[in-house]
Design an enzyme around this catalytic site. Sequence first.
Site, PDB file in Angstrom:
ATOM      1  N   ASP A   1       0.863  -1.184   0.000  1.00  0.00           N
ATOM      2  CA  ASP A   1       0.000   0.000   0.000  1.00  0.00           C
ATOM      3  C   ASP A   1       0.898   1.232   0.000  1.00  0.00           C
ATOM      4  O   ASP A   1       1.668   1.444   0.944  1.00  0.00           O
ATOM      5  CB  ASP A   1      -0.891  -0.050   1.259  1.00  0.00           C
ATOM      6  CG  ASP A   1      -2.000   0.992   1.218  1.00  0.00           C
ATOM      7  OD1 ASP A   1      -2.155   1.638   0.162  1.00  0.00           O
ATOM      8  OD2 ASP A   1      -2.689   1.152   2.238  1.00  0.00           O
TER       9      ASP A   1
ATOM     10  N   GLU B   1      -2.555   0.266  -4.400  1.00  0.00           N
ATOM     11  CA  GLU B   1      -2.364  -0.899  -3.532  1.00  0.00           C
ATOM     12  C   GLU B   1      -2.658  -2.182  -4.309  1.00  0.00           C
ATOM     13  O   GLU B   1      -3.424  -2.171  -5.270  1.00  0.00           O
ATOM     14  CB  GLU B   1      -3.237  -0.820  -2.271  1.00  0.00           C
ATOM     15  CG  GLU B   1      -4.706  -0.692  -2.551  1.00  0.00           C
ATOM     16  CD  GLU B   1      -5.562  -0.721  -1.283  1.00  0.00           C
ATOM     17  OE1 GLU B   1      -5.233  -1.486  -0.355  1.00  0.00           O
ATOM     18  OE2 GLU B   1      -6.559   0.010  -1.236  1.00  0.00           O
TER      19      GLU B   1
END
Lengths: 395, 380
Positions: free
Chosen positions: A13, A108
């Site tokens: 992420d 992500e």
Amino acid sequence: MTGDWQRIILHADMDAFFAAVEQLDRPELRGRPVVIGSRSPRSVVSTCSYEARVFGVRSAMPMTRALTLCPHADVVEPRMKRYAEVSSVIMEVFDRFSPLVEPLSIDEAFIDMSGATRIFGPPRQMAGSLRQAVKEATGGLTVSVGVASTKFVAKVASDMNKPDGVTVVAPDEVTGFLWPLPVSRIWGVGPKAQAQLESLGMRRIGDVAVRPRTELAQRFGVHGEQIWLLANGIDEREVEAEYEAKSVGREFTLEEDVRGRPAIIPHLLRSADAIARSLRRSNMTAGAVRVKLKTADFRLLTRQGGLPRPTSSAPELMAVALSLLDRFDLSCAFRLVGMTAFALAPLPPQEDLFLPAEVRRQRKLDGAVDRVLEKFGDGALWRGCDLPRGNGDDK
Amino acid sequence: MKVTLSRQCFSAALARTSGIADRKSSMQILSNVLVSTEGDDRVRFAATDLSLSAEGLFPARVDKDGAVTLPARTLHDVVKNMPDGPITLNVDGDAVEVTAGRTRFRLLSLPADDFPTIPDAAEVSFFDVKEKHLAGMIDRCAYSISSDETRPHINGALFQGDGKILRMVTTDGHRLSKVECRVQESGFYNFNMVIPQKGILEIRRLLGDSEDTVSIGSLDGSVFLKRKVEVEKATDDQPAVTADVCLSSKLIETEFPPYDQVIPKQQEKRMIVPRGKLLDALKRVSIVSSDRTLGVKFVLSEGAVEIVTDNPSIGGSSDVVDVSYDGADMEIGFNAKYFIDVLSVLNDEEVAVELSGDLDPAVVKDTAGEFVGVVMPMRI
């Protein structure tokens, strides 16, 4: 860190992605509170840098409130096209680590690295290499990584050590990791479900996990059963890659930095030839091209554009690449030149009647070149501009 | 308004028009047929979907002038089911009475004033052509019209008048057909129009295979086709009853692609094939070819062509057809349907198939030299 890793799933992420890209592209913003969004009264914060978070600014907060908390913040209009470009560079890095990459959004993705310990080492080392590779490819962006044997735990873990952190949760550490966390961390538990669970005395994930599975199922149906399974760290979902290959790229880190358009073009042409041949070999076509330049001081610049028709021919890839070159500032020195073809699709077997004559001629030439290279090897044919250069540097 | 027509005549009038009325339109009046008096012995029937229009003048007894529109399909069903004999249509306020003998229908109408204007053929300069010629051209070309409405420039047929030659060309981007017809009739043709697929099919419906002539012309972005149709056959007592029918279609405004550039002038290889046998072989072999691509391979060697297909999920098949060929061996893939289509529209015993490379177009020619079909190969 022990336990039986049946699967190794990374959740990567990017940290404050949009804000980080702006700070990367505009050095004057580095170290400053940056808020991405517009200044209009009804605007909300899209992302903010960690410097802004210190003042309590958060994503999805009304801009007016953000500017009350942090009046000296730099408000930057989002540039989605640029973020998409950087995102594709990052996804390409992920693709190098595993064929099983499932992007969740622009910044992500899940990466299934099961069985890759012999290549990349134990899970923590994998995460480290991935973070290093992202940092290098983007010129300095950071990513937080969670590693676990399920998607759910990996995703929760990536959030634990933000920014620029790694959290590894081994299979035998799952309950110890999950159970103290609030129930709102469970996927699918929104404010409403959270209130219902809390009214039944379930505040933490562990409170849910120790109840009988049937109780959750009776109260909340299938959804309740899912909550119970996740609370117990059970999540069978696989990492699902969208396509086999999403792009074909070739880049060259140069022995000596190059300057100016004429010096860059031969390297792009080498990339285009290699990409086109790889496309033809797999009977694929590309619908778009991205040109990638890395400056001598490691800034990564990319520009991308669509092709007029899907192709597997170098001159057609090159035509778009050349027009993309106009959109770079080519005054500095570059250490890397590369090209990526994406928007891949299988080559339709049926030939078209109204193909321009030069395209048809090029296709025949491509076929002939491929046959020669197949028979005599990669060194059998090369372009005139690839010949060892004497003093003809400008050509 | 009050008019009376024979059942045959009334039925023929609706057969020529009601098919064009647009039942799916959001404009209700487009699903109606316009019925209006013309002098004291004829009634005009007209229908339109705004792109195609048809109208006809049919013999009738006019007792009272006027005009009205009625649901085309319902009226056609009513008339078909009436007993033999004269049918009277009598307007009474918003409703229309249709009566024959003791049978009576009451149908709701919409005002004739709301009916869209039908393109007027009065100013069109027409030329004549034998209906069998025009029908034959359409029959050999219609198969390769693109049905892709998002590509309007090929969603129709190019129709050209070039001196004494009438020419029709169609393509769907993968294949093309061109047919030329040398006309003996007086007149010198000079026109160029692209008629939409729907218009071509309606024109074909209006044509027979006789020596009779029909008239064609264009004006203001529409093509007009005019002809006499026989409504009642001649008997011992009275001559045949005829009516004038005129069909019009909006033309496609975008330019047809440069077809002449993609028809190869010179091909390296030429074989003469028995059309029927090759057609049968293709139909047989393609039974097991992939549903999606219908790919088959032509394997040429001296005196024979073998048609082969391999389908990993079913199996494979092959058939051999003796041909007259003495060129080099070669293999080339095609969508079997494309070849079946082009061979099906010809009647010749033998046709010529000309080829060059395995990515170059194939050309199919008839014996009369009127027809050229081009088929692009498929990589297999």
